[in-house]
Design an enzyme around this catalytic site. Sequence first.
Site, PDB file in Angstrom:
ATOM      1  N   PHE A 153       8.503   7.849   4.801  1.00  0.00           N
ATOM      2  CA  PHE A 153       7.753   8.325   3.636  1.00  0.00           C
ATOM      3  C   PHE A 153       8.553   8.231   2.345  1.00  0.00           C
ATOM      4  O   PHE A 153       8.145   8.782   1.327  1.00  0.00           O
ATOM      5  CB  PHE A 153       7.301   9.773   3.860  1.00  0.00           C
ATOM      6  CG  PHE A 153       6.415   9.933   5.067  1.00  0.00           C
ATOM      7  CD1 PHE A 153       5.071   9.604   5.011  1.00  0.00           C
ATOM      8  CD2 PHE A 153       6.939  10.381   6.274  1.00  0.00           C
ATOM      9  CE1 PHE A 153       4.256   9.728   6.132  1.00  0.00           C
ATOM     10  CE2 PHE A 153       6.127  10.510   7.395  1.00  0.00           C
ATOM     11  CZ  PHE A 153       4.784  10.180   7.327  1.00  0.00           C
ATOM     12  N   LYS A 225       0.797   7.945   8.679  1.00  0.00           N
ATOM     13  CA  LYS A 225       1.357   7.157   7.574  1.00  0.00           C
ATOM     14  C   LYS A 225       0.249   6.488   6.744  1.00  0.00           C
ATOM     15  O   LYS A 225       0.215   6.590   5.521  1.00  0.00           O
ATOM     16  CB  LYS A 225       2.325   6.104   8.141  1.00  0.00           C
ATOM     17  CG  LYS A 225       2.896   5.161   7.114  1.00  0.00           C
ATOM     18  CD  LYS A 225       3.756   5.855   6.073  1.00  0.00           C
ATOM     19  CE  LYS A 225       4.108   4.913   4.938  1.00  0.00           C
ATOM     20  NZ  LYS A 225       4.851   5.541   3.862  1.00  0.00           N
ATOM     21  N   LEU A 271      -1.218  13.123 -10.153  1.00  0.00           N
ATOM     22  CA  LEU A 271      -2.359  13.317 -11.063  1.00  0.00           C
ATOM     23  C   LEU A 271      -1.989  12.805 -12.450  1.00  0.00           C
ATOM     24  O   LEU A 271      -2.372  13.396 -13.452  1.00  0.00           O
ATOM     25  CB  LEU A 271      -2.743  14.804 -11.129  1.00  0.00           C
ATOM     26  CG  LEU A 271      -3.453  15.389  -9.911  1.00  0.00           C
ATOM     27  CD1 LEU A 271      -3.901  16.825 -10.179  1.00  0.00           C
ATOM     28  CD2 LEU A 271      -4.674  14.555  -9.505  1.00  0.00           C
ATOM     29  N   ALA A 273      -2.523   9.973 -15.020  1.00  0.00           N
ATOM     30  CA  ALA A 273      -3.361   8.800 -15.298  1.00  0.00           C
ATOM     31  C   ALA A 273      -2.500   7.679 -15.866  1.00  0.00           C
ATOM     32  O   ALA A 273      -1.474   7.925 -16.493  1.00  0.00           O
ATOM     33  CB  ALA A 273      -4.441   9.188 -16.297  1.00  0.00           C
ATOM     34  N   GLY A 278       0.749   0.498  -7.837  1.00  0.00           N
ATOM     35  CA  GLY A 278       1.182  -0.858  -7.481  1.00  0.00           C
ATOM     36  C   GLY A 278       2.231  -0.733  -6.401  1.00  0.00           C
ATOM     37  O   GLY A 278       2.213   0.216  -5.620  1.00  0.00           O
ATOM     38  N   CYS A 281       3.583  -0.880  -1.192  1.00  0.00           N
ATOM     39  CA  CYS A 281       2.981  -0.020  -0.160  1.00  0.00           C
ATOM     40  C   CYS A 281       1.507   0.313  -0.397  1.00  0.00           C
ATOM     41  O   CYS A 281       0.660  -0.087   0.390  1.00  0.00           O
ATOM     42  CB  CYS A 281       3.781   1.269  -0.025  1.00  0.00           C
ATOM     43  SG  CYS A 281       5.417   0.972   0.654  1.00  0.00           S
ATOM     44  N   LYS A 341       7.035   0.861 -11.003  1.00  0.00           N
ATOM     45  CA  LYS A 341       7.202   2.235 -11.489  1.00  0.00           C
ATOM     46  C   LYS A 341       8.652   2.379 -11.918  1.00  0.00           C
ATOM     47  O   LYS A 341       9.475   1.482 -11.664  1.00  0.00           O
ATOM     48  CB  LYS A 341       6.845   3.260 -10.409  1.00  0.00           C
ATOM     49  CG  LYS A 341       7.763   3.201  -9.202  1.00  0.00           C
ATOM     50  CD  LYS A 341       7.480   4.364  -8.281  1.00  0.00           C
ATOM     51  CE  LYS A 341       8.488   4.385  -7.144  1.00  0.00           C
ATOM     52  NZ  LYS A 341       8.353   5.499  -6.236  1.00  0.00           N
ATOM     53  N   ARG A 348       6.891  -5.925  -6.846  1.00  0.00           N
ATOM     54  CA  ARG A 348       5.776  -6.335  -5.993  1.00  0.00           C
ATOM     55  C   ARG A 348       4.508  -5.575  -6.405  1.00  0.00           C
ATOM     56  O   ARG A 348       4.519  -4.368  -6.555  1.00  0.00           O
ATOM     57  CB  ARG A 348       6.110  -6.063  -4.519  1.00  0.00           C
ATOM     58  CG  ARG A 348       7.183  -7.010  -3.990  1.00  0.00           C
ATOM     59  CD  ARG A 348       7.538  -6.729  -2.551  1.00  0.00           C
ATOM     60  NE  ARG A 348       8.349  -5.544  -2.388  1.00  0.00           N
ATOM     61  CZ  ARG A 348       8.873  -5.130  -1.226  1.00  0.00           C
ATOM     62  NH1 ARG A 348       8.660  -5.820  -0.126  1.00  0.00           N
ATOM     63  NH2 ARG A 348       9.613  -4.047  -1.161  1.00  0.00           N
TER      64      ARG A 348
HETATM   65  P1  NAD Z   1      11.426  -5.600   2.377  1.00  0.00           P
HETATM   66  O1  NAD Z   1      10.627  -6.816   2.201  1.00  0.00           O
HETATM   67  O2  NAD Z   1      12.185  -5.028   1.222  1.00  0.00           O
HETATM   68  O3  NAD Z   1      12.469  -5.802   3.563  1.00  0.00           O
HETATM   69  C1  NAD Z   1      12.161  -6.383   4.791  1.00  0.00           C
HETATM   70  C2  NAD Z   1      13.422  -7.042   5.327  1.00  0.00           C
HETATM   71  O4  NAD Z   1      13.175  -7.460   6.665  1.00  0.00           O
HETATM   72  C3  NAD Z   1      13.834  -8.297   4.534  1.00  0.00           C
HETATM   73  O5  NAD Z   1      15.180  -8.187   4.117  1.00  0.00           O
HETATM   74  C4  NAD Z   1      13.643  -9.435   5.552  1.00  0.00           C
HETATM   75  O6  NAD Z   1      14.574 -10.487   5.391  1.00  0.00           O
HETATM   76  C5  NAD Z   1      13.849  -8.691   6.864  1.00  0.00           C
HETATM   77  N1  NAD Z   1      13.275  -9.384   8.025  1.00  0.00           N
HETATM   78  C6  NAD Z   1      12.054  -9.974   8.159  1.00  0.00           C
HETATM   79  N2  NAD Z   1      11.935 -10.515   9.386  1.00  0.00           N
HETATM   80  C7  NAD Z   1      13.082 -10.279  10.047  1.00  0.00           C
HETATM   81  C8  NAD Z   1      13.556 -10.586  11.352  1.00  0.00           C
HETATM   82  N3  NAD Z   1      12.794 -11.265  12.220  1.00  0.00           N
HETATM   83  N4  NAD Z   1      14.793 -10.193  11.687  1.00  0.00           N
HETATM   84  C9  NAD Z   1      15.568  -9.512  10.824  1.00  0.00           C
HETATM   85  N5  NAD Z   1      15.171  -9.185   9.571  1.00  0.00           N
HETATM   86  C10 NAD Z   1      13.939  -9.553   9.192  1.00  0.00           C
HETATM   87  O7  NAD Z   1      10.397  -4.502   2.932  1.00  0.00           O
HETATM   88  P2  NAD Z   1      10.457  -2.915   2.719  1.00  0.00           P
HETATM   89  O8  NAD Z   1       9.940  -2.553   1.367  1.00  0.00           O
HETATM   90  O9  NAD Z   1      11.785  -2.422   3.165  1.00  0.00           O
HETATM   91  O10 NAD Z   1       9.347  -2.455   3.766  1.00  0.00           O
HETATM   92  C11 NAD Z   1       9.567  -2.549   5.157  1.00  0.00           C
HETATM   93  C12 NAD Z   1       8.462  -1.775   5.858  1.00  0.00           C
HETATM   94  O11 NAD Z   1       8.540  -0.384   5.514  1.00  0.00           O
HETATM   95  C13 NAD Z   1       7.053  -2.212   5.473  1.00  0.00           C
HETATM   96  O12 NAD Z   1       6.208  -2.081   6.594  1.00  0.00           O
HETATM   97  C14 NAD Z   1       6.642  -1.186   4.427  1.00  0.00           C
HETATM   98  O13 NAD Z   1       5.265  -1.018   4.348  1.00  0.00           O
HETATM   99  C15 NAD Z   1       7.310   0.065   4.949  1.00  0.00           C
HETATM  100  N6  NAD Z   1       7.596   1.060   3.935  1.00  0.00           N
HETATM  101  C16 NAD Z   1       8.046   0.666   2.704  1.00  0.00           C
HETATM  102  C17 NAD Z   1       8.356   1.641   1.754  1.00  0.00           C
HETATM  103  C18 NAD Z   1       8.829   1.232   0.387  1.00  0.00           C
HETATM  104  O14 NAD Z   1       8.829   2.082  -0.514  1.00  0.00           O
HETATM  105  N7  NAD Z   1       9.265  -0.008   0.184  1.00  0.00           N
HETATM  106  C19 NAD Z   1       8.201   3.011   2.051  1.00  0.00           C
HETATM  107  C20 NAD Z   1       7.763   3.354   3.321  1.00  0.00           C
HETATM  108  C21 NAD Z   1       7.472   2.375   4.253  1.00  0.00           C
END
Ligand code: NAD
Length: 463
Positions: A153, A225, A271, A273, A278, A281, A341, A348
């Site tokens: 989270f 989640k 809350l 506005a 974006g 997630c 943000k 992204r």
């Molecule tokens: P990210 O794109 O920043 O990082 C993903 C990493 O995984 C990359 O470095 C990529 O090279 C690596 N990767 C991909 N395939 C691989 C493999 N086969 N072996 C080894 N490494 C591999 O993504 P993120 O923002 O860290 O998000 C990861 C997950 O967590 C997503 O499902 C996202 O929804 C979730 N999540 C993200 C956030 C956030 O704020 N970014 C918060 C909570 C949950």
Amino acid sequence: MTGKITVVGSGYVGLVAAACLAELGHSVICVDNDLNRVATLQAGGVPIHEQFLPELLQRHRGKRLEFSSSLPDAVAASSVIFIAVGTPPKDNGEADLSYVESVAREIAQNLNGYKVIVEKSTVPVYTNEWIRQVLNLTAGPHADFDVVSNPEFLREGTAVTDFLYPDRIVVGADSERAAELLKGVYAPITNGSYYQNIDRIPEPDSALIPPPLILTTAKSAELIKHASNAFLALKISFINAVANICEGVGADIQQVAKGMGSDSRIGPQFLRAGLGYGGSCFPKDVAAFHAVARECGYEFNLLEEVMRINEDQRTRFLKKIRTALWTLKGKKLGVLGLAFKGKTDDIRESPAIGLIQQLLAEGAHVIAYDPAAMPRTREVLQDKITYADSPYDVADGADALLILTDWEEFAKLDLKHVHKLLRYRIILDGRNLYCKDEMEQYGFIYVSVGRQPVPLRQLARVG
Ligand code: NAD
């Protein structure tokens, strides 16, 4: 005893989780298949902008925290394996689980004794069952493992603090053995021992210490989640819809939000506005949750409306820019903020990037500044825009100033100086960072979200 932990993925979640798990005393291997990223991390680099992350990496790198590109070696050495790879959206809104599947297959090929595989990535309900199936098919029916859902989270910008001082930890486990292992992983947080350390990462103002660990089934955890993110996105779209009504009737969204948020059943967070949500997630998770609902036979139309309002919010802001400036072709627009943000370098699904692309398409020249997100923006927009060294360079000679990201430093500009620098004293604030009265005093034309615009009071042309 937990044993070694592997975290697969060294992105915003994986790298933060790996560093924080090392901070909690675990021995951690962080694996990525992006060789450049692994090399950067091994050489002491910090590939993402996140408060306290450089300190944690410095503290634990080469001691309790190592970086590797070899998943087989890491799997063989570990008893708990967190999967934190990306789950980007497909064209139809569903989550692309191919990265998760390929990691699961590689883990299966290297099982050497009981392991707990932990879904940290945000995934649709039933993913734990698919992972289990991939492991059984690849490693055979006697493979000794459990699959646990442990959604993350954290918020970008405060990711380290969020991980170490969470509101709650959710563990979705269908086996007691796996649940116990995960409880052990988080024990320094849940028994409060981490918070006794003198050199701990400082706690935020409202930390719940120690936080609860909520034990659920794997499916419930997966749903928690998606439902949480969808609900937060709904709150943002709701307040943006109310902001649009405020504009129509002459009310002030900040007063309305304060009045609503003071109700303890509603709460003040989410809350604000603005230009809408974006990031990597909310957009993908709302779409994925909508797809999950449809898959199980429920039309979750409310989520469609959440997405529509969010999209509409940017279009409305673009119209405000056009209304303030008439035509955009050839205009020089100063943009403050590129990240989705404040406090992050992540662009992204950033509303700022989408808006800039539309402004460019209409022939405007854009000069932009962001405290952290300019390198990533360069990768996407290349030299289609000009990158400035400070907010004041952005304002210099611009036909208008646009505030698109809620960085704290953008709320503290020297307005007198900005006033002198701008060609026209027009500020369009997509994040409501300024008080209208102040803008009026300085003689700006000031357009924001959910509040009445401050009109032209005197000749807007400077000098
Ligand atoms: P990210 O794109 O920043 O990082 C993903 C990493 O995984 C990359 O470095 C990529 O090279 C690596 N990767 C991909 N395939 C691989 C493999 N086969 N072996 C080894 N490494 C591999 O993504 P993120 O923002 O860290 O998000 C990861 C997950 O967590 C997503 O499902 C996202 O929804 C979730 N999540 C993200 C956030 C956030 O704020 N970014 C918060 C909570 C949950």
